[in-house]
Motif scaffolding. Structure first.
Motif, PDB file in Angstrom:
ATOM      1  N   LEU A  58       0.675  -1.027   0.267  1.00  0.00           N
ATOM      2  CA  LEU A  58      -0.439  -0.532  -0.128  1.00  0.00           C
ATOM      3  C   LEU A  58       0.372   1.510  -0.252  1.00  0.00           C
ATOM      4  N   VAL A  59       2.202   1.325   0.288  1.00  0.00           N
ATOM      5  CA  VAL A  59       2.786   2.514   1.219  1.00  0.00           C
ATOM      6  C   VAL A  59       4.437   2.269   0.323  1.00  0.00           C
ATOM      7  N   GLY A  60       4.383   1.202  -0.582  1.00  0.00           N
ATOM      8  CA  GLY A  60       5.687   0.185  -0.909  1.00  0.00           C
ATOM      9  C   GLY A  60       7.022   1.100  -0.587  1.00  0.00           C
ATOM     10  N   ALA A  61       6.791   0.098   1.448  1.00  0.00           N
ATOM     11  CA  ALA A  61       7.674   0.166   2.219  1.00  0.00           C
ATOM     12  C   ALA A  61       8.292  -1.615   1.692  1.00  0.00           C
ATOM     13  N   HIS A  62       9.805  -1.444   2.714  1.00  0.00           N
ATOM     14  CA  HIS A  62      10.187  -2.575   2.182  1.00  0.00           C
ATOM     15  C   HIS A  62      10.796  -3.363   3.227  1.00  0.00           C
ATOM     16  N   PRO A  63      10.527  -4.713   3.089  1.00  0.00           N
ATOM     17  CA  PRO A  63      10.480  -5.565   4.295  1.00  0.00           C
ATOM     18  C   PRO A  63      12.285  -5.824   4.733  1.00  0.00           C
ATOM     19  N   VAL A  64      11.895  -6.480   5.445  1.00  0.00           N
ATOM     20  CA  VAL A  64      13.932  -6.960   6.282  1.00  0.00           C
ATOM     21  C   VAL A  64      13.337  -8.139   7.093  1.00  0.00           C
ATOM     22  N   PRO A  65      13.615  -9.147   6.108  1.00  0.00           N
ATOM     23  CA  PRO A  65      13.330 -10.464   7.433  1.00  0.00           C
ATOM     24  C   PRO A  65      14.091 -10.487   8.539  1.00  0.00           C
ATOM     25  N   VAL A  66      13.420 -11.176   9.575  1.00  0.00           N
ATOM     26  CA  VAL A  66      14.249 -11.739  10.491  1.00  0.00           C
ATOM     27  C   VAL A  66      13.978 -12.619  10.977  1.00  0.00           C
ATOM     28  N   ARG A  67      14.610 -14.131  11.753  1.00  0.00           N
ATOM     29  CA  ARG A  67      14.113 -15.522  11.716  1.00  0.00           C
ATOM     30  C   ARG A  67      13.662 -15.054  13.265  1.00  0.00           C
ATOM     31  N   VAL A  68      12.712 -16.398  13.167  1.00  0.00           N
ATOM     32  CA  VAL A  68      11.548 -16.129  13.682  1.00  0.00           C
ATOM     33  C   VAL A  68      11.678 -18.249  14.106  1.00  0.00           C
ATOM     34  N   GLY A  69      11.927 -18.624  15.304  1.00  0.00           N
ATOM     35  CA  GLY A  69      11.512 -19.417  16.310  1.00  0.00           C
ATOM     36  C   GLY A  69      10.460 -19.497  17.072  1.00  0.00           C
ATOM     37  N   ALA A  70      10.999 -20.936  18.042  1.00  0.00           N
ATOM     38  CA  ALA A  70      10.222 -20.941  19.066  1.00  0.00           C
ATOM     39  C   ALA A  70      10.545 -20.033  20.342  1.00  0.00           C
ATOM     40  N   GLY A  71      11.246 -19.060  20.317  1.00  0.00           N
ATOM     41  CA  GLY A  71      11.358 -17.828  20.485  1.00  0.00           C
ATOM     42  C   GLY A  71      10.157 -16.601  20.588  1.00  0.00           C
ATOM     43  N   GLY A  72       9.997 -16.705  19.198  1.00  0.00           N
ATOM     44  CA  GLY A  72       9.617 -15.650  18.805  1.00  0.00           C
ATOM     45  C   GLY A  72      10.994 -15.082  17.829  1.00  0.00           C
ATOM     46  N   ILE A  73      10.621 -13.579  17.525  1.00  0.00           N
ATOM     47  CA  ILE A  73      11.824 -13.293  16.690  1.00  0.00           C
ATOM     48  C   ILE A  73      13.192 -13.561  17.532  1.00  0.00           C
ATOM     49  N   ASP A  74      13.814 -13.345  16.148  1.00  0.00           N
ATOM     50  CA  ASP A  74      15.475 -13.092  17.095  1.00  0.00           C
ATOM     51  C   ASP A  74      15.900 -12.084  17.416  1.00  0.00           C
ATOM     52  N   VAL A  75      15.649 -11.687  19.330  1.00  0.00           N
ATOM     53  CA  VAL A  75      16.007 -10.618  19.241  1.00  0.00           C
ATOM     54  C   VAL A  75      17.310  -9.516  19.151  1.00  0.00           C
ATOM     55  N   ASP A  76      18.431 -10.994  19.345  1.00  0.00           N
ATOM     56  CA  ASP A  76      19.885 -11.418  19.570  1.00  0.00           C
ATOM     57  C   ASP A  76      20.483 -11.298  17.528  1.00  0.00           C
ATOM     58  N   GLU A  77      19.974 -11.132  17.161  1.00  0.00           N
ATOM     59  CA  GLU A  77      19.932 -10.695  15.526  1.00  0.00           C
ATOM     60  C   GLU A  77      19.281 -10.228  15.722  1.00  0.00           C
ATOM     61  N   LEU A  78      18.592  -9.231  15.444  1.00  0.00           N
ATOM     62  CA  LEU A  78      17.669  -7.638  15.293  1.00  0.00           C
ATOM     63  C   LEU A  78      19.227  -6.831  15.805  1.00  0.00           C
ATOM     64  N   GLU A  79      19.715  -7.002  17.066  1.00  0.00           N
ATOM     65  CA  GLU A  79      20.620  -6.188  18.065  1.00  0.00           C
ATOM     66  C   GLU A  79      21.697  -6.568  16.601  1.00  0.00           C
ATOM     67  N   ARG A  80      21.954  -7.186  16.361  1.00  0.00           N
ATOM     68  CA  ARG A  80      23.938  -7.462  16.068  1.00  0.00           C
ATOM     69  C   ARG A  80      22.993  -6.671  14.388  1.00  0.00           C
ATOM     70  N   ARG A  81      22.400  -6.697  13.980  1.00  0.00           N
ATOM     71  CA  ARG A  81      22.215  -6.208  12.268  1.00  0.00           C
ATOM     72  C   ARG A  81      21.978  -4.546  12.592  1.00  0.00           C
ATOM     73  N   LEU A  82      20.815  -4.261  13.789  1.00  0.00           N
ATOM     74  CA  LEU A  82      20.735  -3.112  14.253  1.00  0.00           C
ATOM     75  C   LEU A  82      22.804  -2.305  14.784  1.00  0.00           C
ATOM     76  N   ASP A  83      23.318  -3.309  15.111  1.00  0.00           N
ATOM     77  CA  ASP A  83      24.763  -2.148  15.596  1.00  0.00           C
ATOM     78  C   ASP A  83      25.387  -2.200  13.855  1.00  0.00           C
ATOM     79  N   ALA A  84      25.096  -3.607  13.214  1.00  0.00           N
ATOM     80  CA  ALA A  84      25.622  -3.112  12.271  1.00  0.00           C
ATOM     81  C   ALA A  84      24.735  -1.995  10.835  1.00  0.00           C
ATOM     82  N   GLY A  85      24.693  -1.209  11.773  1.00  0.00           N
ATOM     83  CA  GLY A  85      23.507  -0.160  10.477  1.00  0.00           C
ATOM     84  C   GLY A  85      22.262  -0.565  10.411  1.00  0.00           C
ATOM     85  N   LEU A  86      21.510  -1.514  10.229  1.00  0.00           N
ATOM     86  CA  LEU A  86      20.032  -1.161   9.952  1.00  0.00           C
ATOM     87  C   LEU A  86      19.300  -0.608  10.800  1.00  0.00           C
TER      88      LEU A  86
END
Length: 326
Positions: free
Chosen positions: A64-92
């Motif tokens: 609807l708005v042309g936004a770009h999805p960036v995938p982060v893996r989900v497991g039994a514990g929900g979205i991987d917060v560790d992976e997210l933090e690493r990618r944010l620290d790397a510049g995401l």
């Protein structure tokens, strides 16, 4: 009739969520709530972190708005917060993040309270909004195990989306969003520009149902029933497939997520299963972009069928697997 919804229903939702009623907007179902969240928070070209695997209709909403999805893996514990933090620290630097925090569709994963708080902390630190879509929250197998309130609503960076579709029925098309106080007026104006309001007749009907004492009792009984079906399905799969299958054990929701092991033509397997009279959702259909990590996964729904039909369905699924492998 006010665009945010009839006052009595907004008040009931607000009390249940533990927020001020001015933050509540009644919507025409969950999908409408997600559309409001996307239109109210994102612009063309914005990046938004999303569950992977993800509810595929949300990706269409982003169109609807042309936004770009960036995938982060989900497991039994929900979205991987560790992976997210690493990618944010790397510049995401996303504008927002979308996740289904409780009994995620399709994986069944549930974000722990600790990880939810970390997620809110990252949103504050890096300046992005959280869209929490929580329609399965009240479908837990153990009554009282999951709080009926949306999480993280004390954060000004959370838009919580929910619906009565999973508790009262999808045909009602009544849901709600809880928005930050600072954004409430903006979202009401947006609602006025789109469709104005949700049917007052349906809002009154929902209000009369949820105010009855039997409502909470019925929800608890439904959750117990779903749990019985989920356990029967899991046990049948383990008995039939043995060490050829990995199962994420669900604790609520409507789906069981599993992975068949070994090399196989899974597209052909899907066709053979339908020949045997069984339909399932292939995991690749829930991929954000690259689906390689989801090959061999499948989402099996247990909410509608009786236990006997679920066991028979597993027998048929196993026959299709044997036909493929032999």
């Amino acid at each position: 009739m006010p665009a945010p919804g009839i006052p009595a229903l907004r008040a009931w939702i607000a009390e249940r969520e533990g927020v001020d009623a001015e933050r509540v907007i009644v919507t025409t179902g969950g999908a409408h709530g997600l559309a409001l969240a996307v239109l109210g928070l994102l612009d063309a070209g914005d990046e938004i972190v999303v569950d992977d695997p993800v509810y595929p209709l949300f990706l269409r909403t982003l169109d609807l708005v042309g936004a770009h999805p960036v995938p982060v893996r989900v497991g039994a514990g929900g979205i991987d917060v560790d992976e997210l933090e690493r990618r944010l620290d790397a510049g995401l630097r996303p504008k927002a993040l979308f996740t289904v925090p409780t009994f995620q569709n399709p994986s069944g994963g549930t974000l722990s309270d600790e990880h939810a708080r970390r997620l809110a902390g990252l949103a504050e630190r890096f300046g992005f909004m959280l869209i929490l879509d929580d329609p399965y929250r009240e479908a837990g197998f153990e009554p009282g195990a999951i709080d009926v309130r949306s999480r993280l609503l004390d954060s000004e960076r959370v838009v919580a989306v929910n619906t009565f579709s999973k508790t009262l029925g999808p045909a009602l098309r009544v849901g709600w969003i809880v928005v930050p106080t600072a954004l409430a007026e903006r979202f009401v104006r947006l609602r006025n520009r789109l469709d104005g309001l949700t049917s007052g007749t349906l809002q009154e009907l929902v209000l009369r149902i949820v105010q009855r004492p039997e409502y909470s009792e019925a929800l608890a009984a439904a959750g117990v029933g779903y749990g019985r079906k989920a356990r029967a399905l899991q046990q049948a799969l383990e008995a039939r497939f043995g060490d050829e299958i990995e199962i994420t054990e669900p604790s609520g929701g409507f789906f069981l997520w599993a992975r068949l092991l070994g090399e196989a033509d899974f597209e052909r397997f899907h066709e053979l299963a339908q020949d045997e009279g069984v339909f399932f959702q292939r995991g690749e259909w829930f991929a954000v972009d690259d689906d390689a990590h989801l090959r061999g996964t499948l989402r099996l729904s247990f909410s509608e069928q009786p236990v006997e039909a679920l066991v028979e369905g597993v027998d048929r699924l196993h026959r299709a697997w044997r036909r493929l492998r032999d």
